[in-house]
Motif scaffolding. Structure first.
Motif, short mmCIF file in Angstrom:
data_model
loop_
_atom_site.label_atom_id
_atom_site.label_comp_id
_atom_site.label_asym_id
_atom_site.label_seq_id
_atom_site.Cartn_x
_atom_site.Cartn_y
_atom_site.Cartn_z
N UNK A 90 -65.16 -64.10 -12.24
CA UNK A 90 -65.03 -63.16 -13.36
C UNK A 90 -65.95 -61.95 -13.25
N UNK A 91 -66.42 -61.67 -12.05
CA UNK A 91 -67.27 -60.51 -11.77
C UNK A 91 -66.39 -59.45 -11.13
N UNK A 127 -70.66 -53.04 2.91
CA UNK A 127 -70.90 -51.60 2.83
C UNK A 127 -71.18 -51.13 1.42
N UNK A 128 -71.08 -52.03 0.45
CA UNK A 128 -71.31 -51.64 -0.93
C UNK A 128 -71.82 -52.83 -1.74
N UNK A 129 -72.57 -52.54 -2.76
CA UNK A 129 -73.09 -53.56 -3.69
C UNK A 129 -73.33 -52.91 -5.04
N UNK A 130 -73.21 -53.72 -6.07
CA UNK A 130 -73.57 -53.29 -7.41
C UNK A 130 -74.60 -54.26 -7.97
N UNK A 131 -75.20 -53.87 -9.06
CA UNK A 131 -75.99 -54.76 -9.89
C UNK A 131 -75.42 -54.68 -11.30
N UNK A 132 -75.11 -55.83 -11.87
CA UNK A 132 -74.57 -55.92 -13.22
C UNK A 132 -75.75 -56.18 -14.15
N UNK A 155 -69.06 -52.40 -18.07
CA UNK A 155 -68.24 -53.60 -17.90
C UNK A 155 -68.52 -54.51 -19.08
N UNK A 156 -67.48 -55.14 -19.59
CA UNK A 156 -67.67 -56.12 -20.66
C UNK A 156 -67.28 -57.49 -20.14
N UNK A 157 -68.27 -58.36 -20.03
CA UNK A 157 -68.02 -59.72 -19.58
C UNK A 157 -67.69 -60.57 -20.80
N UNK A 158 -66.70 -61.46 -20.69
CA UNK A 158 -66.31 -62.25 -21.86
C UNK A 158 -67.39 -63.19 -22.40
N UNK A 159 -68.36 -63.57 -21.59
CA UNK A 159 -69.44 -64.45 -22.04
C UNK A 159 -70.74 -63.67 -22.22
#
Length: 176
Positions: A90-91, A127-132, A155-159
């Motif tokens: 779910x990411x 080649x790419x990364x994010x931090x949530x 981003x809206x995570x459901x939990x």
């Protein structure tokens, strides 16, 4: 060791060791997750819930072939944080994430995050990364910024709720 046991490499930096989670880490991990400091990363939790979560951390290594490490200082083997690569279903995409629950303010999250990102780029060939980062987690935003990441999206995570998506520079930008 069974065939389902993942190989988890150990990374070292000038001051830190990033190693596989182990049962001896549960008390420090559970103490963090009992505290209000864990609110940005799914807590607070009971010790039993924390145990299950640490098992999920290990399972991620098995399912994805990468994951998060327990962080200790090079001076001792006491867990002070959890840092690494994370990409549950779910990411939106793979991330490098961090939380340090002991010895805050010493730059450990930045140092460990840099090591985990280097592993993703240099060993895994990403080649790419994010931090949530959860809304309101200003300390984590400072770490992302120190690593050169910039806010890209929401981003809206459901939990976990509202999060900012911070894009890290790719390996080409870091090398220059």
């Amino acid at each position: 060791m069974t065939s389902a046991t993942p190989h988890i490499p150990t990374l070292t930096t000038d001051r830190l060791v990033l190693r596989a989670p182990a049962p001896r880490d549960v008390p420090a991990f559970a103490a963090f997750y009992r505290s209000e400091a864990s609110r940005f990363v799914g807590g607070p939790m009971t010790e039993a819930e924390t145990w299950r979560y640490l098992c999920q951390v290990l399972g991620h290594w098995t399912m994805r072939g990468y994951g998060r490490w327990i962080v200790t200082t090079r001076d001792d083997d006491i867990a002070i944080g959890l840092v690494g690569l994370h990409n549950p279903l779910d990411w939106p995409e793979a991330e490098v994430g961090w939380y340090i629950w002991s010895d805050n303010g010493k730059g450990y999250a930045t140092e460990a995050g840099r090591a985990a990102r280097a592993y993703a780029y240099e060993t895994l060939g990403w080649t790419t990364l994010v931090s949530m980062i959860a809304t309101g987690n200003d300390a984590s935003v400072r770490v992302a910024t120190a690593l050169g990441a910039t806010r890209q999206d929401d981003y809206h995570h459901p939990v976990y709720g509202a999060m900012g998506v911070y894009r890290h520079p790719g390996p080409q930008e870091i090398a220059t």
